[in-house]
Motif scaffolding. Structure first.
Motif, short mmCIF file in Angstrom:
data_model
loop_
_atom_site.label_atom_id
_atom_site.label_comp_id
_atom_site.label_asym_id
_atom_site.label_seq_id
_atom_site.Cartn_x
_atom_site.Cartn_y
_atom_site.Cartn_z
N ALA A 201 52.87 64.50 -122.51
CA ALA A 201 52.07 64.86 -123.91
C ALA A 201 52.67 65.15 -124.92
CB ALA A 201 50.95 65.77 -122.70
N LYS A 202 53.34 66.10 -124.13
CA LYS A 202 53.67 67.23 -126.12
C LYS A 202 54.72 66.81 -126.47
CE LYS A 202 56.70 71.04 -127.08
NZ LYS A 202 57.45 71.85 -126.67
N LYS A 203 55.72 65.06 -125.88
CA LYS A 203 56.50 64.09 -126.29
C LYS A 203 56.04 63.03 -127.47
CE LYS A 203 60.55 61.75 -125.23
NZ LYS A 203 61.07 60.72 -124.50
N ALA A 204 55.02 62.62 -126.29
CA ALA A 204 53.86 61.86 -127.01
C ALA A 204 53.77 62.19 -128.72
CB ALA A 204 53.00 61.07 -126.05
N LEU A 205 53.13 63.55 -128.14
CA LEU A 205 52.40 63.74 -129.29
C LEU A 205 53.51 64.51 -130.51
CD1 LEU A 205 49.28 66.45 -130.07
CD2 LEU A 205 51.49 66.88 -131.27
N GLU A 206 54.59 64.51 -130.52
CA GLU A 206 55.79 65.06 -131.40
C GLU A 206 55.30 63.56 -132.03
OE1 GLU A 206 58.21 66.70 -128.66
OE2 GLU A 206 57.66 68.92 -129.49
N GLN A 207 56.08 62.51 -130.76
CA GLN A 207 56.49 61.49 -131.39
C GLN A 207 55.38 60.83 -132.47
OE1 GLN A 207 57.28 58.54 -127.95
NE2 GLN A 207 59.72 59.36 -127.77
N ARG A 208 54.02 60.66 -132.33
CA ARG A 208 53.50 60.26 -132.36
C ARG A 208 53.08 60.97 -134.55
NH1 ARG A 208 47.61 61.79 -131.01
NH2 ARG A 208 47.73 63.82 -132.69
#
Length: 201
Positions: free
Chosen positions: A123-130
């Protein structure tokens, strides 16, 4: 009504009249549009946008802010390290007591923590990519949230002042392009950015 001399004919009469005089209707429509353009009463360059909110398959109670994700990640790393150390000591004790077992069994609480940590990292990686895509090079606000169930959904306001995760599909039409676009977006400006290059083609 003008053609029917203010009478109200049956709908089949109107339908048959349209079918029998299809070429006339097309030619009449073209002349009407050309006349309206000449009189500057119409423009084929107008773009119409409309949209609505559809609830995403997620819950605002199953989300976590970026700051909380960082805190949880650190806390879970510490807990996992502690549980791993306890597991080693437990293995040594069990090896002495139960010679027929391997001693490599993972405790259920450690397994749960590892799975939870994997979800938080994803979830953290997805938020950072977004956020990198939306705001390149900018620091991420600790209050930014992301859903574990649907990382693409965005938190949106609802009637009554409440909030929930949702998508906002938008429909756009442009007569000069003779096309319609439907965009399932979780953020309003997305479709506006996609329209311009398509209309230039």
């Amino acid at each position: 009504m003008f053609i029917a001399q203010m009478n109200c004919p049956n709908f089949r009469v109107l339908s048959d009249f349209r079918k029998d005089h299809g070429d006339f209707f097309q030619d009449c429509f073209k002349q009407t549009v050309k006349l309206a353009l000449e009189l500057k009463l119409a423009s084929l360059g107008h773009i119409s946008l409309d949209g609505s909110k559809f609830k995403a398959n997620s819950s605002k109670h199953k989300a976590m802010s970026y700051g909380h994700l960082q805190e949880k990640e650190q806390a879970l790393n510490a807990e996992i390290a502690d549980l791993t150390e306890k597991a080693k000591r437990c293995d040594q004790d069990e090896d002495k007591a139960y010679q027929d077992k391997t001693g490599y069994e993972i405790p259920e609480d450690l397994k749960f923590k590892q799975e939870r940590l994997a979800k938080i990292k994803a979830a953290k990686k997805a938020l950072e990519q977004r956020e990198e895509q939306l705001n390149p090079g900018q620091a991420i606000d600790d209050k930014k949230q992301i859903s574990f169930a649907d990382t693409e959904a965005r938190i949106m306001g609802k009637k009554g002042g409440s909030f929930d995760y949702a998508y906002m599909p938008r429909l756009a039409s442009m007569p000069t392009c003779k096309s319609l676009w439907l965009s399932m977006s979780a953020k309003t400006p997305t479709i506006n950015k996609k329209l311009r290059p398509r209309c230039k083609r």
